[in-house]
Structure formats: C-alpha cells, structure tokens
Design a protein around this motif. Structure first.
Motif, PDB file in Angstrom:
ATOM      1  N   LEU A 129       0.868  -1.182   0.000  1.00 48.71           N
ATOM      2  CA  LEU A 129       0.000   0.000   0.000  1.00 48.71           C
ATOM      3  C   LEU A 129       0.907   1.234   0.000  1.00 48.71           C
ATOM      4  O   LEU A 129       1.738   1.398   0.909  1.00 48.71           O
ATOM      5  N   ASP A 132       2.042   3.713   2.873  1.00 46.70           N
ATOM      6  CA  ASP A 132       2.926   3.236   3.940  1.00 46.70           C
ATOM      7  C   ASP A 132       4.351   3.094   3.427  1.00 46.70           C
ATOM      8  O   ASP A 132       4.674   2.131   2.733  1.00 46.70           O
ATOM      9  N   GLU A 189     -10.901  -5.261  10.784  1.00 50.05           N
ATOM     10  CA  GLU A 189     -10.705  -3.972  10.125  1.00 50.05           C
ATOM     11  C   GLU A 189     -11.223  -2.829  11.018  1.00 50.05           C
ATOM     12  O   GLU A 189     -12.385  -2.808  11.399  1.00 50.05           O
ATOM     13  N   HIS A 228     -13.059  -5.053   1.925  1.00 47.91           N
ATOM     14  CA  HIS A 228     -11.749  -4.946   2.577  1.00 47.91           C
ATOM     15  C   HIS A 228     -10.935  -6.219   2.418  1.00 47.91           C
ATOM     16  O   HIS A 228     -11.471  -7.316   2.593  1.00 47.91           O
TER      17      HIS A 228
HETATM   18  C1  G1P Z   1      -5.668  -0.088   4.930  1.00 47.46           C
HETATM   19  C2  G1P Z   1      -6.200  -1.385   5.522  1.00 47.46           C
HETATM   20  C3  G1P Z   1      -5.928  -1.456   7.025  1.00 47.46           C
HETATM   21  C4  G1P Z   1      -4.443  -1.258   7.280  1.00 47.46           C
HETATM   22  C5  G1P Z   1      -3.945   0.046   6.619  1.00 47.46           C
HETATM   23  C6  G1P Z   1      -2.443   0.153   6.695  1.00 47.46           C
HETATM   24  O1  G1P Z   1      -6.428   0.993   5.452  1.00 47.46           O
HETATM   25  O2  G1P Z   1      -7.578  -1.480   5.251  1.00 47.46           O
HETATM   26  O3  G1P Z   1      -6.333  -2.695   7.525  1.00 47.46           O
HETATM   27  O4  G1P Z   1      -4.187  -1.225   8.670  1.00 47.46           O
HETATM   28  O5  G1P Z   1      -4.308   0.083   5.234  1.00 47.46           O
HETATM   29  O6  G1P Z   1      -2.032   1.400   6.217  1.00 47.46           O
HETATM   30  P1  G1P Z   1      -6.437   2.467   4.752  1.00 47.46           P
HETATM   31  O7  G1P Z   1      -5.116   3.106   5.072  1.00 47.46           O
HETATM   32  O8  G1P Z   1      -6.607   2.228   3.297  1.00 47.46           O
HETATM   33  O9  G1P Z   1      -7.578   3.189   5.379  1.00 47.46           O
END
Ligand code: G1P
Length: 271
Positions: A129, A132, A189, A228
């Motif tokens: 992602l 991060d 979640e 999710h």
């Molecule tokens: C997503 C995931 C979440 C995770 C996170 C990490 O959330 O759904 O479970 O902990 O990334 O960054 P988002 O950041 O898209 O809200």
C-alpha cells in the motif's frame, strides 16, 4: 519465490487535499523523489520482477509518468544532458516491470486486489500500500524470507497507540514463532477501542495466497460499504490458512496524511 507485486493506486487521496485535487498523491515528492519510486525500489530490491498498478481513469497521470517517452526523447536530443538521460533510463527500467489495470470505482482494497486476478501466476504474491513507506530496512524482502521458510502468508505489523486502533486493521495473535514473527489468530478492520483484540496493527505489506481471489469474488461489503482485504484474510484464517504477522524493523512513515507526508520528507532527508 514471490515474483509479482500489486500496488493499489486508485484511491482519491482525500486526506491530502488540496494537493490531490489535481495531483496523484503517489507522485508527490518525498525529499525530491515521487513516493511511488520508494515503493518500486523496495520491490526491485526484494527480487520482484513484475508489478501491477491498479489505477483509475482519474489517476491516468501515474501511467503518463512512466510513458512520457516522446517528451524525454526530444529533450535529450536537444539538451544532451547526461542527468536527464539517467533519469529517463531509470523511468524505462521501472516501466518495463509495470502493468496497469483499472479500478474506476473506489470500492475498497479487496476490490482493487480482485482486478489483478487474471494476471497473478504463482500461488503467492506481494501487495504494497503506497501510503505506507518503510525505510531503513526492506520490509518486503524480510517478509519474502519468512514466507520462504514457513510457506505461509505474511502481513507487516506494528504496535500502535491503543487510542488509535480504529485507524487500522488490528491483529489477534495466536503464538510467537520467534522474536519478530507471530501466527495470527484473527484480524479486524478498524475496530473500536472496546472491540480491538490488541494494539498490533496491519501495515501495508501483504504476502497473499492466490486463493484469496475466490474469497473476494463472494465477499460482501464491510466497514464503510467497502470490500476490505482484511475481511478476506479473516475468512482464510478462520478456514485454517496460516498467516504470520511480521513486526518489521524499518522505520514507518505514514504518507497518507498531510502531517505524516510532511514529516516523511524531513525523516528521509536525515537518512
Ligand atoms: C488499509 C487497511 C488497514 C491497514 C492500513 C495500513 O487501510 O484497510 O487494515 O491497517 O491500510 O495502512 P487504509 O489506510 O486504506 O484506510
């Protein structure tokens, strides 16, 4: 071996408005380099050969960044600047590895993963992602090593402040394997403080099994009406699939919020 990685990039980036009203957040510079390049470098260094970008029509700018050949060729011809040539070669190297798929409706990370179904060849793949950033240590590389020795799925984990648990996917851990690795018993979640089984959060690096696609195909929307990935992982764990939480040792930078984004440039400049 894990050879393919997927990166969901179709998100609207509302937490970074107004910058994201005209700009893809993943191209915003972090200490002079687009955020997405840190993610790509992490993949390359971890031995990934192919990367699937899940973008949307609104995020075409990301594709353009890697497909601006005409512009580069003209400018290189005119200016003969070796620095520009080096930059272009770097872009070409990335471009060779990237495939694009589209998720035009923001229906959640699970839905984004589903868009890559027909491209995934091996039994396991990596997902990163892009909000991060993990610097100082290659988290993906460490996770691939764990996957190799345990033949299981792996998710990155970090201890967070109890009062912030509802910002993250939160783990319930079953048993400690060794210093930084735990078998996961459950994952929820964004739970409320009351419902959170721990303060160990999911961070955006996942080694997922191909079998997750079958689960996602049938999955109903969860929190906030989105599909999710956490819910699909939860289902797999309940059905006896082994998932390991890896407490990574690198430094985490949250680039998805304005505060974190500003801080990340500062932190990286000190490395
Ligand atoms: C997503 C995931 C979440 C995770 C996170 C990490 O959330 O759904 O479970 O902990 O990334 O960054 P988002 O950041 O898209 O809200």
């Amino acid at each position: 071996m894990i050879k393919q990685a997927i990166i969901p990039l179709a998100g609207l980036g509302t937490r970074l408005l107004p910058l994201t009203s005209v700009f893809a957040k993943e191209l915003l510079p972090i200490n002079g380099k687009p955020g997405i390049e840190y993610i790509l470098d992490e993949c390359i260094d971890a031995g990934i050969r192919e990367i699937i970008f899940i973008i949307s029509k609104k995020k075409e700018m990301i594709k353009k960044y890697f497909y601006n050949d005409k512009f580069y060729k003209e400018i290189i011809k005119k200016k003969k600047d070796p620095q520009i040539l080096r930059e272009y070669k770097k872009i070409l190297r990335y471009k060779k590895m990237i495939k694009f798929v589209y998720q035009n409706k923001p229906l959640g990370t699970g839905d984004a993963v589903l868009k890559t179904k027909k491209f995934i060849k091996d039994n396991f793949f990596l997902m990163l992602l892009p909000d991060d950033l993990i610097v100082k240590e290659n988290c993906s590389k460490a996770m691939i090593k764990i996957h190799k020795s345990h033949k299981s799925s792996v998710m990155a984990s970090m201890t967070v402040n109890k009062k912030n648990v509802s910002r993250w996917g939160i783990f319930k851990l079953k048993k400690k394997l060794n210093k930084n690795n735990y078998v996961i018993d459950d994952v929820i979640e964004k739970p409320s403080i009351q419902k959170a089984p721990s303060n160990k959060a999911v961070i955006g690096r996942y080694i997922l099994p191909k079998s997750i696609f079958q689960i996602l195909l049938k999955q109903k929307p969860g929190k906030g009406g989105e599909i999710h990935i956490t819910d699909a992982v939860r289902y797999l764990i309940k059905h006896k699939k082994k998932f390991i939480a890896h407490n990574f040792s690198g430094k985490y930078l949250d680039c998805g919020t304005m505060r974190g984004y500003i801080k990340s440039s500062n932190e990286i400049s000190k490395l």
